[in-house]
Design a protein around this motif. Structure first.
Motif, short mmCIF file in Angstrom:
data_model
loop_
_atom_site.label_atom_id
_atom_site.label_comp_id
_atom_site.label_asym_id
_atom_site.label_seq_id
_atom_site.Cartn_x
_atom_site.Cartn_y
_atom_site.Cartn_z
N ILE A 36 -15.55 -24.45 -27.40
CA ILE A 36 -16.94 -24.21 -27.41
C ILE A 36 -17.19 -23.05 -26.53
N TYR A 37 -18.00 -22.12 -27.21
CA TYR A 37 -18.13 -20.96 -26.49
C TYR A 37 -19.69 -20.65 -26.11
N PHE A 38 -19.83 -20.23 -24.96
CA PHE A 38 -21.26 -20.10 -24.20
C PHE A 38 -21.24 -18.53 -24.37
N ILE A 39 -22.39 -18.20 -24.98
CA ILE A 39 -22.64 -16.69 -25.16
C ILE A 39 -24.17 -16.36 -24.65
N GLN A 40 -23.87 -15.23 -24.08
CA GLN A 40 -25.19 -14.30 -23.51
C GLN A 40 -25.30 -12.91 -24.09
N THR A 41 -26.49 -12.38 -24.36
CA THR A 41 -26.46 -11.04 -24.76
C THR A 41 -27.79 -10.36 -24.00
N VAL A 77 -19.87 -23.85 -31.46
CA VAL A 77 -18.76 -24.72 -31.31
C VAL A 77 -17.92 -24.47 -32.56
N ALA A 78 -16.90 -23.77 -32.06
CA ALA A 78 -15.89 -23.00 -33.19
C ALA A 78 -14.95 -24.13 -33.92
N LYS A 79 -14.41 -25.17 -33.02
CA LYS A 79 -13.43 -26.11 -33.54
C LYS A 79 -13.65 -27.34 -32.88
N MET A 80 -13.48 -28.28 -33.72
CA MET A 80 -13.38 -29.68 -33.04
C MET A 80 -12.49 -30.59 -33.89
N ARG A 81 -11.32 -31.05 -33.68
CA ARG A 81 -10.38 -31.55 -34.32
C ARG A 81 -11.02 -32.90 -34.80
N LYS A 82 -10.77 -33.52 -35.92
CA LYS A 82 -11.02 -34.88 -36.43
C LYS A 82 -12.56 -35.04 -36.59
N GLN A 83 -13.33 -33.66 -36.31
CA GLN A 83 -14.62 -33.83 -36.30
C GLN A 83 -15.54 -33.20 -37.30
N ASP A 84 -16.18 -33.37 -38.06
CA ASP A 84 -17.26 -32.60 -39.02
C ASP A 84 -18.31 -32.05 -37.96
N ILE A 85 -18.26 -30.79 -37.71
CA ILE A 85 -19.04 -30.14 -36.97
C ILE A 85 -19.96 -28.99 -37.59
N ASN A 86 -21.07 -28.72 -36.95
CA ASN A 86 -21.82 -27.43 -37.29
C ASN A 86 -21.35 -26.35 -36.62
N THR A 87 -20.79 -25.50 -37.33
CA THR A 87 -20.05 -24.15 -36.66
C THR A 87 -20.98 -22.85 -36.69
N ASP A 88 -22.28 -22.98 -36.88
CA ASP A 88 -23.29 -22.03 -36.74
C ASP A 88 -23.42 -21.83 -35.20
N ILE A 89 -23.89 -20.62 -34.89
CA ILE A 89 -24.24 -20.09 -33.73
C ILE A 89 -25.54 -20.72 -33.15
N PHE A 90 -25.94 -21.38 -32.31
CA PHE A 90 -27.35 -21.92 -31.84
C PHE A 90 -27.95 -21.46 -30.50
N PRO A 91 -29.08 -20.90 -30.69
CA PRO A 91 -29.63 -20.62 -29.28
C PRO A 91 -29.59 -21.51 -28.30
N MET A 92 -29.75 -21.26 -27.11
CA MET A 92 -29.46 -22.20 -25.98
C MET A 92 -30.32 -21.60 -24.83
N GLU A 93 -30.81 -22.54 -24.06
CA GLU A 93 -31.80 -22.42 -23.01
C GLU A 93 -31.27 -22.91 -21.92
N ILE A 94 -31.47 -22.26 -20.59
CA ILE A 94 -31.32 -22.88 -19.21
C ILE A 94 -32.67 -23.61 -18.74
N GLY A 95 -32.81 -24.56 -18.52
CA GLY A 95 -34.00 -25.10 -18.66
C GLY A 95 -34.42 -25.17 -17.03
N GLU A 96 -35.47 -25.79 -16.74
CA GLU A 96 -35.75 -25.77 -15.40
C GLU A 96 -35.05 -26.61 -14.43
N GLY A 97 -34.65 -26.01 -13.46
CA GLY A 97 -33.55 -26.28 -12.56
C GLY A 97 -32.26 -25.76 -12.92
N GLY A 98 -31.94 -25.33 -14.03
CA GLY A 98 -30.69 -24.63 -14.75
C GLY A 98 -29.99 -25.51 -15.59
N SER A 99 -30.22 -26.71 -16.18
CA SER A 99 -29.43 -27.09 -16.88
C SER A 99 -29.45 -26.97 -18.29
#
Length: 232
Positions: free
Chosen positions: A183-188, A200-222
């Protein structure tokens, strides 16, 4: 279908098609400030609060009080209580770096694990983990050994990895291949601050979505993620 461990992070479990595969070891990489350590704290906190799963936090960089303050600063107000009652076990730098060698440190961990049940583990970080070893070959050998120990103890684990580059360095080392997921965390940088993404570039034994998704650091930082994939 495989059994999975839900992270409890908004949007991420959907990307993972339910969660992280049980008893796997996942590499979480990114440059400083992307939210990796907070993600690790949130993973353990959610494990106890939402899923009744106990966790272990191993830090080579912070002491227990610093970790508690970081957790409480982003809204995980019961972190100290969960540590005090044993639902989350913290091994901080004063514990991990006082041993003379890796085997001694691991023996101490195994002694503490005996007779107890934990489900989740976070190691922060692999950069400091490497200080135990004289060369890269020895580092990777013991990383594989450590990963095997985690699996034998039934732990679903996150290994946090610092990167200097803004974009993921997918070929930086054998760590990417020794782990079950990446799993990669990216900021530009932008004119108005930074844009954050999760991949999420790889997850063995699992059918994952390998697209890159926007992420937010919400109130408080989570961290949380949702919405369509970003084109980068």
């Amino acid at each position: 279908m495989v059994d999975v461990t839900e992270t409890g992070v908004d949007g991420l479990d959907a990307i993972l098609n339910g969660g992280i595969v049980d008893n796997s070891t996942v590499l979480v990489s990114g440059n400083p400030g992307t939210g990796k350590s907070i993600f690790g704290i949130q993973y353990l906190y959610n494990g106890v609060r939402e899923f009744d799963e106990r966790g272990i936090y191993i830090s080579f960089e912070e002491n227990a009080e610093d970790i508690r303050q970081a957790a409480e600063s982003v809204g995980f107000e019961e972190w100290g209580e969960l540590v005090d009652n044993g639902d989350i076990k913290v091994y901080d730098k004063s514990t991990m770096l006082r041993e003379e060698d890796f085997n001694t440190a691991i023996d101490r961990l195994l002694q503490d694990f005996a007779g107890t049940t934990y489900d989740r583990l976070v190691l922060d970080s692999l950069t400091m983990f490497s200080l135990f070893f004289d060369d890269e070959t020895e580092n990777r050998t013991y990383l594989l050994k450590f990963s095997d120990i985690l699996k034998k103890n039934g732990l679903t684990s996150l290994l946090i990895n610092e990167q200097g580059a803004v974009f993921p360095e997918t070929e930086i080392g054998l760590e990417n291949f020794l782990t079950d997921g990446n799993i990669y965390f990216i900021q530009t940088p932008t004119d108005n601050g930074v844009n954050r993404y999760i991949w999420v570039a790889k997850m063995r034994k699992q059918d994952i979505n390998t697209d890159i998704f926007p992420m937010e650091i919400g109130e408080g930082g989570s961290p949380s993620t949702s919405g369509p994939a970003a084109s980068r």
